[in-house]
Design an enzyme around this catalytic site. Structure first.
Site, mmCIF file in Angstrom:
data_model
loop_
_atom_site.group_PDB
_atom_site.id
_atom_site.type_symbol
_atom_site.label_atom_id
_atom_site.label_comp_id
_atom_site.label_asym_id
_atom_site.label_seq_id
_atom_site.Cartn_x
_atom_site.Cartn_y
_atom_site.Cartn_z
ATOM 1 N N ASP A 288 0.806 -1.208 0.000
ATOM 2 C CA ASP A 288 0.000 0.000 0.000
ATOM 3 C C ASP A 288 0.848 1.270 0.000
ATOM 4 O OD1 ASP A 288 -2.307 -1.439 -0.094
ATOM 5 O OD2 ASP A 288 -3.142 -0.680 1.780
ATOM 6 N N GLY A 289 2.008 1.235 0.656
ATOM 7 C CA GLY A 289 2.883 2.404 0.661
ATOM 8 C C GLY A 289 3.354 2.762 -0.736
ATOM 9 N N ASP B 29 -2.757 14.956 21.560
ATOM 10 C CA ASP B 29 -1.620 14.766 20.654
ATOM 11 C C ASP B 29 -1.915 15.217 19.234
ATOM 12 O OD1 ASP B 29 -0.226 13.745 22.753
ATOM 13 O OD2 ASP B 29 -0.195 11.669 22.057
ATOM 14 N N TYR C 205 -4.271 4.133 9.669
ATOM 15 C CA TYR C 205 -3.913 4.828 10.903
ATOM 16 C C TYR C 205 -5.150 5.227 11.697
ATOM 17 C CZ TYR C 205 -1.319 8.168 13.825
ATOM 18 O OH TYR C 205 -0.749 8.844 14.869
ATOM 19 N N ASN C 206 -6.172 5.686 11.000
ATOM 20 C CA ASN C 206 -7.423 6.055 11.645
ATOM 21 C C ASN C 206 -7.968 4.939 12.522
ATOM 22 O OD1 ASN C 206 -10.202 7.493 11.769
ATOM 23 N ND2 ASN C 206 -10.684 5.593 10.685
ATOM 24 N N GLU D 231 -5.109 10.349 4.372
ATOM 25 C CA GLU D 231 -5.357 11.102 5.595
ATOM 26 C C GLU D 231 -4.432 12.301 5.688
ATOM 27 O OE1 GLU D 231 -4.452 7.632 7.406
ATOM 28 O OE2 GLU D 231 -2.303 7.980 7.358
#
Length: 256
Positions: free
Chosen positions: A41-42, A146, A159-160, A117
């Site tokens: 995915d990266g 944060d 990440y979400n 994101e």
């Protein structure tokens, strides 16, 4: 058919790159009909960002293939044969693009784009203090923590989700705002927004509690305020074969 290949530095991806470019040729991305990414995915996101940065609109379509050691949901299976047939038969998934209009401490203005994101986060040990408002929807809310994450449907599984954010249906007209270790107010919970919403964020005490804004491709330090929204005129196109369509449909469902 002109193809620009991109690959992660891992040996399996590099081996596939050599075989595929030898079989189909290697075309500069600006002249290619397709960008084919090999990795995970990266690598797929890097290729999508490359397509997004090109002046040509609409953005060139990206077909991603996953190596055995990679994870994620954006990629098709890796095969080094029948690529032209797969490209011709693939379905197009048009993905929304997030946009950030940023002002840094000192007054410099910047603009960022993101596919999955946008993350606002503290740069130092002290918590960030943010004033957050959805334009046209009540008064701003002050939060300490944060940071915040604004995500698209395709980004909501990453990440979400590790932050406890909601899973958004692929193809839905939604965005999610998820907090990172929000301490105040203690009742903070993720927010789901329509994708025509505009999120305004002001950094309180920006000089003493610095905040950065980041995407998968770029980070901007020392921001004082940011306006986040879905770009009205930019999208990217991900090509998926039948197998990948089934995989995407399982976690996301279909909803407009």
């Amino acid at each position: 058919m002109k193809i620009a290949f991109r690959a992660s530095p891992r040996p399996r991806a590099q081996g596939a790159l050599k075989e595929l470019s030898g079989r189909y040729g290697q075309t500069p991305a600006a002249e290619a009909d397709f960008i084919v990414a090999i990795g995970g995915d990266g690598t797929a996101l890097e290729a999508l960002h490359e397509a997004l940065a090109m002046p040509a609109m609409p953005a060139k379509p990206v077909f991603a293939m996953r190596t055995d050691s990679s994870t994620g949901i954006l990629c098709n299976s890796l095969r080094t044969h029948d690529l032209t047939e797969r490209l011709q038969a693939a379905s197009s998934e048009e993905l929304p693009v997030l946009q950030a209009e940023i002002e840094q401490v000192g007054g410099r203005s910047r603009e960022l784009f993101a596919i999955n994101e946008i993350v606002l986060e503290r740069q130092v040990f002290q918590q960030a203090k943010l004033s957050v408002a959805v334009r046209g929807n009540g008064d701003p809310m002050n939060i300490n923590g944060d940071g915040l994450v604004l995500t698209t449907p395709i980004g909501s599984t990453g990440y979400n989700r590790t932050l406890g954010g909601p899973l958004l249906p692929l193809g839905s007209s939604l965005m999610a705002v998820t907090g990172k270790a929000i301490g105040c107010p203690p009742a903070w919970s993720p927010i789901v927004l329509c994708d025509h919403s505009i999120l305004d964020v002001e950094v309180i005490e920006a000089a003493h509690r610095p905040v950065q804004i980041a995407t998968t491709s770029e980070t901007v330090l020392n921001i004082s305020r940011a306006r986040l929204f879905r770009s009205p005129d930019r999208t990217v196109t991900l090509l998926v074969d039948r197998e990948a369509q089934g995989r995407l449909g399982t976690p996301f469902g279909r909803q407009c």
